[in-house]
Design a protein around this motif. Structure first.
Motif, PDB file in Angstrom:
ATOM      1  N   UNK A 118       0.835  -1.202   0.000  1.00  0.00           N
ATOM      2  CA  UNK A 118       0.000   0.000   0.000  1.00  0.00           C
ATOM      3  C   UNK A 118       0.874   1.257   0.000  1.00  0.00           C
ATOM      4  N   UNK A 119       1.944   1.235   0.777  1.00  0.00           N
ATOM      5  CA  UNK A 119       2.851   2.384   0.800  1.00  0.00           C
ATOM      6  C   UNK A 119       3.530   2.569  -0.552  1.00  0.00           C
ATOM      7  N   UNK A 120       3.958   1.466  -1.164  1.00  0.00           N
ATOM      8  CA  UNK A 120       4.576   1.548  -2.483  1.00  0.00           C
ATOM      9  C   UNK A 120       3.601   2.097  -3.514  1.00  0.00           C
ATOM     10  N   UNK A 121       2.344   1.681  -3.399  1.00  0.00           N
ATOM     11  CA  UNK A 121       1.294   2.159  -4.293  1.00  0.00           C
ATOM     12  C   UNK A 121       1.129   3.675  -4.162  1.00  0.00           C
ATOM     13  N   UNK A 122       1.031   4.149  -2.939  1.00  0.00           N
ATOM     14  CA  UNK A 122       0.864   5.584  -2.717  1.00  0.00           C
ATOM     15  C   UNK A 122       2.093   6.364  -3.183  1.00  0.00           C
ATOM     16  N   UNK A 123       3.286   5.855  -2.877  1.00  0.00           N
ATOM     17  CA  UNK A 123       4.498   6.539  -3.304  1.00  0.00           C
ATOM     18  C   UNK A 123       4.592   6.665  -4.811  1.00  0.00           C
ATOM     19  N   UNK A 124       4.229   5.600  -5.526  1.00  0.00           N
ATOM     20  CA  UNK A 124       4.264   5.632  -6.988  1.00  0.00           C
ATOM     21  C   UNK A 124       3.279   6.653  -7.541  1.00  0.00           C
ATOM     22  N   UNK A 125       2.077   6.688  -6.976  1.00  0.00           N
ATOM     23  CA  UNK A 125       1.081   7.644  -7.456  1.00  0.00           C
ATOM     24  C   UNK A 125       1.492   9.079  -7.156  1.00  0.00           C
ATOM     25  N   UNK A 126       2.037   9.313  -5.987  1.00  0.00           N
ATOM     26  CA  UNK A 126       2.480  10.666  -5.630  1.00  0.00           C
ATOM     27  C   UNK A 126       3.641  11.110  -6.521  1.00  0.00           C
ATOM     28  N   UNK A 127       4.560  10.202  -6.818  1.00  0.00           N
ATOM     29  CA  UNK A 127       5.642  10.532  -7.735  1.00  0.00           C
ATOM     30  C   UNK A 127       5.125  10.858  -9.117  1.00  0.00           C
ATOM     31  N   UNK A 128       4.108  10.110  -9.569  1.00  0.00           N
ATOM     32  CA  UNK A 128       3.494  10.373 -10.868  1.00  0.00           C
ATOM     33  C   UNK A 128       2.905  11.783 -10.916  1.00  0.00           C
ATOM     34  N   UNK A 129       2.241  12.182  -9.845  1.00  0.00           N
ATOM     35  CA  UNK A 129       1.587  13.487  -9.810  1.00  0.00           C
ATOM     36  C   UNK A 129       2.588  14.636  -9.828  1.00  0.00           C
ATOM     37  N   UNK A 130       3.763  14.423  -9.277  1.00  0.00           N
ATOM     38  CA  UNK A 130       4.753  15.487  -9.179  1.00  0.00           C
ATOM     39  C   UNK A 130       5.647  15.599 -10.409  1.00  0.00           C
ATOM     40  N   UNK A 131       5.669  14.577 -11.265  1.00  0.00           N
ATOM     41  CA  UNK A 131       6.594  14.555 -12.406  1.00  0.00           C
ATOM     42  C   UNK A 131       6.286  15.683 -13.381  1.00  0.00           C
TER      43      UNK A 131
END
Length: 620
Positions: A118-131
């Protein structure tokens, strides 16, 4: 605090590392690690939002990613209203879902691994949003896809869950391939990969259209748009908190976000926007009709998600950027609420068939009332959040001069109100239809429901409300008509009316209940031919390839026998003959080497006599 926005995804990534490495030792504390990381990410997201609202820098560079042939690509962060809104949605919803998961997953044997994923999922999505560029977005995009596979098939010992995870992974890869080709074509055509450059591209219309449509392919896969929507209903095989996170704040939201983030590219070519609009309209209506006849509580919500995502794509396709992104936010709150309410019901009654439920409102008051709030929000009843975003989308479709698409959107809204309150009336009202010993979920599950219910009720006021009284009246009428039809069908006449309509429209009902046979068409046109080719290839392997291998083995064995004979009789014979000759010579010479002087004198005498004899004969 805008300058520290790049730290937001690092907290969930750190939580993943801690839980995956030390989860067995942490045990139940692994949940606190993930939740603490989410709270930290939320705190920085709030500060970034406030900083951006007061004129903070829109984007900045963290460091150089790669440089070659005069082209440089930086690891950059983009902070604007769209990314700030989505950062808040992901961190708020993700944190509440993880708190809820403490109760839902309390007995699971892979508890710490669940929170790590779940943490990896959130981290990936947050990184996507900031790119701020396509390369970084694509890296995190694939991370989101990987996490969806890991979490959908989390209970992999169940064949259905393992198949669902694989189906999601393969189906979304089709769209991702289109996205990758689009990124490469964009780079080789324009020599840029930054989102800020998309609005001013000076390339021909045909190339621009192809690039936009290829990028849209990625959104079609991730956001489960027709015809790549088939993976999302099966994704319900994962734990319910996973379903809530996928449907509200991460996986499927990524596709709509991609179109919104690259909107400058789509606006420069009208053809690509028309494709977005009509694919969204087809998806919205098709999924809504399927939801009206489905009896699985989670799959009804899954088809609802597909329909609402299509609604957002429709809005973006007609130029309704604000309405589409606004609905993306409100939908995240009420859809997370609805899924977690469904999970609370399943946790209590241990079934997903809505027609085995009934009368649960009296036994599960917190779950029941928050469920109703979520239903009112998605149905578009004022003043709940879904009303404001849906009303704005309808207004933008109407102002854009798209009467057919407006009709599709209105019918979709009607069906949404109908199937949502069909679900609510059947599950929460009436008499129990089976012996279910329902009980309210623990506070760790109901408190997040109450917080999400507050967002579902009031999130529509987070931005200035635009009043269009004509569409507002139409929107309210549509919602009330759908709710009223569900009341007539399932409260006033619980059995006879739906049954009579099913018999009258048997063909249509069969078509919709079988999901328009899309899975069967894929099976006939793609899956079974591929399996047949695999069987042919397997037969080729077993007959031709294996025959060639066996022949090679036979020839090798024969050559080995010949080599063995040659070694034994030729090579060894020569060696043995040399040894025998040497032995014979040594045996003869050994007779002369006795060590006695008299023998040596005798030999010398006979030798001298022989030499004299030969000389005499030669002289004659």
């Amino acid at each position: 605090m805008v300058k520290f926005a790049h730290l937001i995804p690092l907290f969930p990534f750190a939580a993943f590392a801690v839980n995956i490495l030390f989860g067995r030792r942490l045990k139940k504390a692994s949940a606190l690690v993930s939740i603490g990381a989410s709270v930290a990410a939320l705190a920085i997201a709030v500060m970034a939002y406030i900083g951006n609202a007061f004129g903070g820098e829109g984007s900045y560079t963290v460091g150089r990613w790669i440089s070659f042939n005069g082209f440089a690509l930086d690891f950059g962060v983009i902070i604007d209203p769209l990314s700030c809104m989505m950062l808040l949605v992901v961190t708020v919803v993700g944190t509440l879902i993880q708190v809820y998961s403490i109760g839902y997953m309390h007995d699971d044997k892979r508890y710490s691994r669940f929170f790590a994923y779940m943490s990896l999922f959130m981290g990936s999505m947050l990184g996507l949003l900031l790119s701020d560029n396509f390369v970084m977005l694509y890296i995190f995009w694939e991370g989101v896809g990987l996490c969806s596979y890991l979490l959908i098939s989390f209970w992999f010992e169940r064949p259905a869950a393992a198949r669902a995870g694989m189906k999601a992974f393969i189906t979304t890869r089709i769209g991702d391939t289109g996205l990758l080709i689009g990124i490469l074509l964009l780079f080789f055509t324009t020599k840029t990969l930054y989102f800020k450059d998309l609005a001013g591209l000076g390339i021909n219309d045909a190339t621009l259209t192809v690039i936009a449509l290829l990028i849209f392919c990625g959104a079609v896969g991730k956001s489960a748009q027709f015809p790549l929507h088939v993976w999302l209903p099966d994704a319900m095989e994962g734990p319910t908190p996973v379903s809530a996170l996928i449907h509200a704040a991460t996986m499927v939201a990524a596709g709509v976000y991609l179109v919104a983030r690259t909107y400058g590219l789509f606006l420069t070519q009208h053809t690509s926007l028309i494709w977005v609009a009509y694919i969204g309209a087809i998806t919205a209506l098709m999924a809504a009709t399927i939801a009206t006849v489905n009896n699985d509580i989670k799959r009804i919500l899954a088809y609802s998600t597909i329909s609402q995502l299509g609604f957002m794509m429709l809005a973006l396709g007609v130029g309704g950027y604000e309405g589409g992104t606004f609905h993306l936010m409100t939908h995240a709150f009420f859809k997370a609420l609805l899924f977690l309410c469904a999970g609370s019901v399943i946790h209590a009654v241990h079934t997903q068939d809505i027609f085995k439920m009934g009368g649960l409102l009296g036994k599960m008051k917190a779950t029941g009332w928050t469920f109703i709030i979520g239903g009112l929000a998605i149905a578009g009843v004022p003043p709940f959040s879904g009303f404001w975003s849906k009303d704005e989308i309808l207004s933008e479709i109407l102002k854009g001069g798209h009467p057919v698409l407006f009709g599709v959107a209105a019918l979709t809204s009607l069906l949404t109100a109908f199937y949502m309150f069909r679900l609510i009336f059947v599950v929460l009202f009436g008499k129990p239809r089976s012996e279910l010993h329902a009980h309210e979920s623990p506070a760790v599950m109901t408190v997040p429901l109450c917080i999400l219910a507050a967002f579902a009720a009031f999130a529509g006021f987070f931005r200035p409300v635009k009043f269009e009284f004509l569409t507002m009246g139409v929107s309210i009428a549509i919602s009330l008509t759908g709710i009223g039809a569900a009341y007539v069908f399932y409260i006033l006449d619980n059995k006879l009316l739906p049954a009579s309509l099913r018999s009258r429209f048997a063909f249509l009902y069969k078509l919709v209940s079988n999901k328009y046979y899309v899975d069967e068409i894929y099976g006939a046109l793609i899956i079974r031919p591929c399996m047949r080719l695999a069987d042919i290839a397997s037969g080729f392997d077993s007959k031709v390839v294996d025959g060639a291998v066996n022949m090679a083995a036979y020839l090798s064995l024969t050559a080995g026998k010949v080599q063995s004979w040659f070694d034994l009789y030729i090579v060894d014979g020569i060696v043995n003959m040399t040894a025998n000759v040497t032995w014979l010579c040594s045996a003869i010479l050994r007779r002369f080497q006795t060590g006695f002087v008299q023998n040596y004198i005798l030999i010398a005498f006979f030798g001298l006599a022989i030499m004299i004899f030969i000389k005499l004969i030669g002289g004659r």
